[in-house]
Motif scaffolding. Structure first.
Motif, mmCIF file in Angstrom:
data_model
loop_
_atom_site.group_PDB
_atom_site.id
_atom_site.type_symbol
_atom_site.label_atom_id
_atom_site.label_comp_id
_atom_site.label_asym_id
_atom_site.label_seq_id
_atom_site.Cartn_x
_atom_site.Cartn_y
_atom_site.Cartn_z
ATOM 1 N N LEU A 8 0.833 -1.199 0.000
ATOM 2 C CA LEU A 8 0.000 0.000 0.000
ATOM 3 C C LEU A 8 0.872 1.255 0.000
ATOM 4 O O LEU A 8 2.052 1.231 0.366
ATOM 5 N N VAL A 9 0.274 2.352 -0.376
ATOM 6 C CA VAL A 9 0.960 3.651 -0.351
ATOM 7 C C VAL A 9 1.092 4.107 1.103
ATOM 8 O O VAL A 9 0.159 3.966 1.902
ATOM 9 N N GLU A 10 2.250 4.640 1.458
ATOM 10 C CA GLU A 10 2.463 5.174 2.809
ATOM 11 C C GLU A 10 2.374 6.692 2.785
ATOM 12 O O GLU A 10 2.966 7.346 1.926
ATOM 13 N N ASP A 11 1.625 7.232 3.726
ATOM 14 C CA ASP A 11 1.462 8.679 3.827
ATOM 15 C C ASP A 11 1.418 9.059 5.303
ATOM 16 O O ASP A 11 0.468 8.739 6.011
ATOM 17 N N ASP A 12 2.455 9.724 5.783
ATOM 18 C CA ASP A 12 2.519 10.211 7.162
ATOM 19 C C ASP A 12 2.229 9.083 8.159
ATOM 20 O O ASP A 12 1.309 9.159 8.975
ATOM 21 N N ARG A 13 3.010 8.027 8.061
ATOM 22 C CA ARG A 13 2.952 6.901 8.998
ATOM 23 C C ARG A 13 1.678 6.066 8.871
ATOM 24 O O ARG A 13 1.337 5.311 9.771
ATOM 25 N N VAL A 14 0.976 6.213 7.765
ATOM 26 C CA VAL A 14 -0.223 5.418 7.525
ATOM 27 C C VAL A 14 -0.105 4.729 6.164
ATOM 28 O O VAL A 14 0.211 5.374 5.166
ATOM 29 N N LEU A 15 -0.321 3.414 6.152
ATOM 30 C CA LEU A 15 -0.428 2.667 4.897
ATOM 31 C C LEU A 15 -1.892 2.667 4.508
ATOM 32 O O LEU A 15 -2.748 2.222 5.294
ATOM 33 N N LEU A 16 -2.205 3.152 3.303
ATOM 34 C CA LEU A 16 -3.619 3.391 3.027
ATOM 35 C C LEU A 16 -4.002 3.147 1.579
ATOM 36 O O LEU A 16 -3.172 3.070 0.681
ATOM 37 N N LYS A 17 -5.307 3.011 1.390
ATOM 38 C CA LYS A 17 -5.930 2.972 0.064
ATOM 39 C C LYS A 17 -7.175 3.833 0.119
ATOM 40 O O LYS A 17 -8.028 3.659 0.992
ATOM 41 N N THR A 18 -7.272 4.770 -0.799
ATOM 42 C CA THR A 18 -8.444 5.641 -0.867
ATOM 43 C C THR A 18 -9.470 5.062 -1.824
ATOM 44 O O THR A 18 -9.165 4.206 -2.646
ATOM 45 N N GLY A 19 -10.679 5.571 -1.719
ATOM 46 C CA GLY A 19 -11.744 5.245 -2.654
ATOM 47 C C GLY A 19 -12.623 6.467 -2.814
ATOM 48 O O GLY A 19 -13.202 6.942 -1.836
ATOM 49 N N THR A 20 -12.706 6.985 -4.025
ATOM 50 C CA THR A 20 -13.412 8.238 -4.257
ATOM 51 C C THR A 20 -14.285 8.149 -5.491
ATOM 52 O O THR A 20 -13.818 7.769 -6.574
ATOM 53 N N MET A 21 -15.556 8.461 -5.314
ATOM 54 C CA MET A 21 -16.501 8.625 -6.410
ATOM 55 C C MET A 21 -17.383 9.810 -6.028
ATOM 56 O O MET A 21 -17.169 10.438 -4.976
ATOM 57 N N GLN A 22 -18.346 10.139 -6.855
ATOM 58 C CA GLN A 22 -19.232 11.235 -6.502
ATOM 59 C C GLN A 22 -19.975 10.881 -5.212
ATOM 60 O O GLN A 22 -20.658 9.865 -5.121
ATOM 61 N N ASP A 23 -19.811 11.720 -4.201
ATOM 62 C CA ASP A 23 -20.438 11.542 -2.887
ATOM 63 C C ASP A 23 -20.031 10.231 -2.228
ATOM 64 O O ASP A 23 -20.780 9.670 -1.415
ATOM 65 N N VAL A 24 -18.835 9.757 -2.531
ATOM 66 C CA VAL A 24 -18.277 8.575 -1.884
ATOM 67 C C VAL A 24 -16.829 8.887 -1.515
ATOM 68 O O VAL A 24 -16.016 9.194 -2.395
ATOM 69 N N TYR A 25 -16.518 8.808 -0.222
ATOM 70 C CA TYR A 25 -15.178 9.104 0.264
ATOM 71 C C TYR A 25 -14.782 8.024 1.263
ATOM 72 O O TYR A 25 -15.275 8.010 2.398
ATOM 73 N N CYS A 26 -13.903 7.135 0.842
ATOM 74 C CA CYS A 26 -13.536 6.000 1.682
ATOM 75 C C CYS A 26 -12.023 5.971 1.885
ATOM 76 O O CYS A 26 -11.258 6.488 1.076
ATOM 77 N N LEU A 27 -11.631 5.325 2.960
ATOM 78 C CA LEU A 27 -10.216 5.250 3.322
ATOM 79 C C LEU A 27 -10.035 4.016 4.193
ATOM 80 O O LEU A 27 -10.724 3.856 5.197
ATOM 81 N N VAL A 28 -9.129 3.135 3.790
ATOM 82 C CA VAL A 28 -8.820 1.956 4.595
ATOM 83 C C VAL A 28 -7.309 1.812 4.659
ATOM 84 O O VAL A 28 -6.573 2.312 3.803
ATOM 85 N N GLY A 29 -6.843 1.111 5.686
ATOM 86 C CA GLY A 29 -5.411 0.878 5.792
ATOM 87 C C GLY A 29 -4.985 0.567 7.200
ATOM 88 O O GLY A 29 -5.749 0.003 8.000
ATOM 89 N N TYR A 30 -3.740 0.958 7.517
ATOM 90 C CA TYR A 30 -3.145 0.631 8.802
ATOM 91 C C TYR A 30 -2.479 1.867 9.391
ATOM 92 O O TYR A 30 -1.651 2.510 8.734
ATOM 93 N N ILE A 31 -2.838 2.177 10.628
ATOM 94 C CA ILE A 31 -2.128 3.203 11.385
ATOM 95 C C ILE A 31 -0.898 2.551 12.005
ATOM 96 O O ILE A 31 -0.964 1.416 12.489
ATOM 97 N N ASN A 32 0.213 3.249 11.976
ATOM 98 C CA ASN A 32 1.433 2.742 12.603
ATOM 99 C C ASN A 32 1.278 2.860 14.111
ATOM 100 O O ASN A 32 1.558 3.887 14.700
ATOM 101 N N GLY A 33 0.770 1.813 14.740
ATOM 102 C CA GLY A 33 0.462 1.836 16.161
ATOM 103 C C GLY A 33 1.690 1.772 17.037
ATOM 104 O O GLY A 33 2.813 1.559 16.573
ATOM 105 N N ARG A 34 1.464 1.907 18.331
ATOM 106 C CA ARG A 34 2.576 1.909 19.286
ATOM 107 C C ARG A 34 3.259 0.553 19.372
ATOM 108 O O ARG A 34 4.444 0.463 19.651
ATOM 109 N N LYS A 35 2.481 -0.524 19.137
ATOM 110 C CA LYS A 35 3.046 -1.866 19.198
ATOM 111 C C LYS A 35 2.913 -2.634 17.890
ATOM 112 O O LYS A 35 3.759 -3.452 17.575
#
Length: 416
Positions: free
Chosen positions: A358-385
């Protein structure tokens, strides 16, 4: 698909104020501040939900309701491909030469059959002793699909490119106005200028532009996607020093012919998936689905059988019922796709070992999903452990997915 820019509405502004609040108070009193901010976020969600799964704790809001996942569905498609085919799998194309020097090209859904790959193959054919090709015959019978994938339009944009068992350059073409003569030239150095490019004369500009080849429907003798395959192979074979006649036709490989060359793509599946996720390529995602179905069932897939295969994989491998996720194709383009935030996190748990694709952006590995009136985001936060999977599915006018993510990062992410 490009994300649409929107001005912040009242609900988004309210959510931002809560985010400022959580930023001030989280270090002193994590749970109270987080709960206050979370309540503000939930108030701002008109139609959507989220789910976060941290160690010993979850955050959920409408997490079991079904929403449009858009391109975040590509994570599920990628997991299907990596599970069923393996990260080192390489897509293949077969080549046959008959006694009349006719070259048969048989495709099996390679999504990364680029101009560079076609030249590499052409050089291999030359090395295998091919000096002359009378005619090219194209065999795309490995798939039985008719028409574009569900949800695809008929625009010239690359995200509407059609799929096929035999396709080059993602079924898109880059063209530019020639510097001299007023004609149409290839817009990229690795692709030679081909005869069919002339049909884009009314569309070309001084800078290269990329179009789906399907917009040439009715202008070429063969279906434009296959005409493109034939012309590109003919040009690259000539570049490799092979004499090529002018004939390009459709035809199955004769049953008595044995392959002269079985070419495997130089790029492994893991890197194909990385490109699919980074560029959110709809064509690649659906090629992956179709190939998985072809390999899994041993038959030529159509759109319905591919969707059924996908649905059964999600149920059998991840335990996801149709009440939790519904798929019509593999890219997320169809508005018949539905998923819950909890289901998306379950998919992310299965994808954990592949998360660096996945693409990494500011310590988050993520995948976006965008359509008209659709805004989604899934991935992994770089947690403490450990990495913390999350899913944000918004099907509403106001786009507050980044605001929600920042809240979760503040609560669960490791300190900078």
């Amino acid at each position: 698909m490009a994300q649409m820019e929107r001005r912040k509405g009242p609900s988004q502004a309210r959510a931002c104020r809560f985010l400022i609040l959580v930023g001030l108070f989280l270090p002193l009193a994590l749970l109270p501040a987080f709960d206050v901010a979370l309540a503000g976020i939930e108030e701002s969600i008109v139609h959507g939900g989220f789910f976060v799964k941290a160690a010993g704790k979850t955050e959920a809001y409408r997490a079991d309701e079904l929403f449009l996942p858009a391109s975040t569905l590509k994570v599920a498609t990628s997991l299907l491909a990596l599970d069923r085919l393996g990260p080192e799998y390489r897509f293949s194309t077969k080549f046959y030469l008959d006694s009349q020097d006719n070259l048969y090209i048989q495709g099996f859904g390679d999504p990364f059959l680029t101009s560079e790959e076609v030249l590499r193959i052409s050089l291999s054919l030359k090395k295998a002793g091919v000096e002359h090709v009378h005619s090219l015959f194209l065999d795309d019978s490995a798939f039985s699909i008719e028409g574009p994938p569900p949800g695809s339009g008929s625009s010239s944009n690359p995200y509407d490119a059609r799929n096929g068992a035999l396709a080059v350059n993602f079924n898109t073409v880059s063209v530019v106005a020639c510097q001299q003569g007023g004609g149409v030239c290839s817009g990229e150095p690795q692709t030679p200028t081909l005869p069919l490019m002339r049909f884009f004369k009314s569309r070309v500009r001084q800078n290269p532009q990329r179009f789906t080849i399907g917009v040439l429907e009715g202008k070429t003798e063969l279906p434009p996607e296959l005409e493109y395959v034939g012309q590109l192979f003919a040009a690259q074979l000539r570049s490799a020093g092979v004499e090529v006649g002018g004939g390009i036709a459709l035809g199955p490989v004769p049953i008595d012919l044995k392959p002269l060359l079985v070419s495997y793509n130089s790029i492994p599946l893991s890197e194909v998936v990385r490109g699919c996720l980074r560029y959110s390529n709809n064509f690649i995602a659906n090629q992956l689905l179709l190939v998985c179905c072809m390999e899994g069932l041993g038959v030529a897939p159509d759109w319905r059988s591919a969707a059924d295969f996908f649905q059964k994989y999600l149920a059998g491998s991840l335990g996801l019922k149709q009440s939790e996720i519904q798929v019509a194709e593999g890219s997320g383009l169809s508005r018949r796709n539905r998923a819950s935030a909890r289901a998306m996190v379950r998919i992310l748990e299965g994808f954990r070992n592949y998360r660096t694709l996945l693409v990494e952006d500011d310590r988050v590995l993520l995948k976006t999903g965008t359509m008209q009136d659709v805004y989604c985001l899934v991935g992994y936060i770089n947690g403490r452990k450990r990495p913390i999977p999350f899913a944000i599915l918004l099907n509403q006018t106001e786009n507050i997915r980044d605001t929600i993510l920042e809240l979760f990062k503040a609560a669960y992410g490791e300190a900078k």
